[in-house]
Design a protein around this motif. Structure first.
Motif, PDB file in Angstrom:
ATOM      1  N   GLY A  71      19.861  -0.382  57.559  1.00 20.04           N
ATOM      2  CA  GLY A  71      19.473   0.690  58.475  1.00 20.04           C
ATOM      3  C   GLY A  71      20.654   1.494  58.994  1.00 20.04           C
ATOM      4  N   PHE A  72      21.867   1.063  58.665  1.00 23.84           N
ATOM      5  CA  PHE A  72      23.062   1.797  59.102  1.00 23.84           C
ATOM      6  C   PHE A  72      23.707   2.502  57.923  1.00 23.84           C
ATOM      7  N   GLU A  73      24.176   3.711  58.187  1.00 24.85           N
ATOM      8  CA  GLU A  73      24.920   4.487  57.205  1.00 24.85           C
ATOM      9  C   GLU A  73      26.326   4.697  57.741  1.00 24.85           C
ATOM     10  N   MET A  74      27.234   5.022  56.834  1.00 22.88           N
ATOM     11  CA  MET A  74      28.617   5.239  57.247  1.00 22.88           C
ATOM     12  C   MET A  74      29.065   6.652  56.908  1.00 22.88           C
ATOM     13  N   LEU A  75      29.782   7.247  57.854  1.00 22.75           N
ATOM     14  CA  LEU A  75      30.465   8.516  57.642  1.00 22.75           C
ATOM     15  C   LEU A  75      31.953   8.216  57.725  1.00 22.75           C
ATOM     16  N   LEU A  76      32.649   8.342  56.599  1.00 21.01           N
ATOM     17  CA  LEU A  76      34.080   8.043  56.522  1.00 21.01           C
ATOM     18  C   LEU A  76      34.870   9.329  56.713  1.00 21.01           C
ATOM     19  N   ASP A 102      32.152  21.070  60.202  1.00 17.54           N
ATOM     20  CA  ASP A 102      31.840  20.152  59.101  1.00 17.54           C
ATOM     21  C   ASP A 102      31.287  18.836  59.637  1.00 17.54           C
ATOM     22  N   LEU A 103      31.920  18.334  60.683  1.00 19.86           N
ATOM     23  CA  LEU A 103      31.465  17.085  61.295  1.00 19.86           C
ATOM     24  C   LEU A 103      30.047  17.232  61.825  1.00 19.86           C
ATOM     25  N   LEU A 104      29.798  18.286  62.585  1.00 20.76           N
ATOM     26  CA  LEU A 104      28.483  18.485  63.192  1.00 20.76           C
ATOM     27  C   LEU A 104      27.398  18.697  62.137  1.00 20.76           C
ATOM     28  N   ASN A 105      27.688  19.508  61.126  1.00 23.56           N
ATOM     29  CA  ASN A 105      26.703  19.756  60.073  1.00 23.56           C
ATOM     30  C   ASN A 105      26.405  18.495  59.271  1.00 23.56           C
ATOM     31  N   THR A 106      27.445  17.731  58.963  1.00 23.70           N
ATOM     32  CA  THR A 106      27.258  16.487  58.213  1.00 23.70           C
ATOM     33  C   THR A 106      26.449  15.483  59.025  1.00 23.70           C
ATOM     34  N   LEU A 107      26.775  15.366  60.295  1.00 24.97           N
ATOM     35  CA  LEU A 107      26.046  14.432  61.156  1.00 24.97           C
ATOM     36  C   LEU A 107      24.593  14.874  61.338  1.00 24.97           C
ATOM     37  N   ASN A 113      18.151  12.884  57.575  1.00 20.08           N
ATOM     38  CA  ASN A 113      17.798  11.917  56.529  1.00 20.08           C
ATOM     39  C   ASN A 113      17.383  10.581  57.115  1.00 20.08           C
ATOM     40  N   TYR A 114      18.070  10.147  58.172  1.00 14.16           N
ATOM     41  CA  TYR A 114      17.746   8.882  58.835  1.00 14.16           C
ATOM     42  C   TYR A 114      16.333   8.928  59.414  1.00 14.16           C
ATOM     43  N   THR A 115      16.024   9.990  60.165  1.00 18.66           N
ATOM     44  CA  THR A 115      14.697  10.080  60.784  1.00 18.66           C
ATOM     45  C   THR A 115      13.598  10.216  59.732  1.00 18.66           C
ATOM     46  N   ARG A 116      13.888  10.915  58.660  1.00 15.56           N
ATOM     47  CA  ARG A 116      12.924  11.065  57.570  1.00 15.56           C
ATOM     48  C   ARG A 116      12.637   9.710  56.914  1.00 15.56           C
TER      49      ARG A 116
END
Length: 178
Positions: A71-76, A102-107, A113-116
């Protein structure tokens, strides 16, 4: 609910990213400097996103990613040379120097995607009675309105979204009206 955890070896970097996210409407649960802290926090949460640097004081990002609960994803966030070394396909990457947009758009994309995904998981958890009600409503629509099953499903789905009620309630309304 989506949880966001920021993990960097320098607490000032983590707090800076946390403050930027908060200013832009995201809720950040925690800031960490070690992978052990992240793992301890994620074990208590449902799911979310871990924003991490390449190397924390006790482990690398890929080790941390392996320990994250389902249930967790990573943003590196790392330098281009470190990102070139990254072979993990399930990690979203941003290169340094970091651009706030870039950070805000990616997040935002990751949050969507998470909520979907969570919504789909919730739909799969319908009881047999709920599934039967939806199928019966589809059958009624197919017979009365000469629809295919796909059209009937879309009709129920669209009307439930437009009216703000779930598909089971919409199916029951259709059955009661017809």
């Amino acid at each position: 609910m989506l949880s966001i955890i920021v993990a960097f070896p320098k607490i000032d970097d983590a707090k800076s990213i946390k403050n930027t996210l908060i200013k832009n409407g995201f809720e950040v649960n925690s800031t960490c400097t070690t992978g052990a802290q992240v793992i301890s926090i994620t074990d208590q949460l449902d799911g979310g996103i871990v924003i991490s640097g390449y190397r924390l004081s006790d482990m690398y990002y890929n080790e941390l990613n392996n320990y994250l609960p389902k249930g967790f994803e990573m943003l590196l966030i790392a330098s281009p040379t470190k990102l070139a070394e990254s072979k993990e396909s399930n990690i979203v990457c941003l290169k340094m120097p970091l651009k706030i947009n870039d950070l805000l758009n990616t997040l935002q994309m990751m949050t969507y995607n998470y909520t979907r995904r969570k919504r789909k998981e919730k739909q799969k958890g319908r009881t047999e009675e709920e599934k039967a009600a939806i199928n019966k409503a589809k059958q009624v629509l197919m017979v009365r309105n000469n629809m295919t099953e796909e059209e009937a499903h879309r009709y129920i789905q669209k009307n439930s979204m437009d009216s703000g009620i779930n598909m089971v309630e919409m199916a029951e309304m259709i059955l009661n009206l017809l």
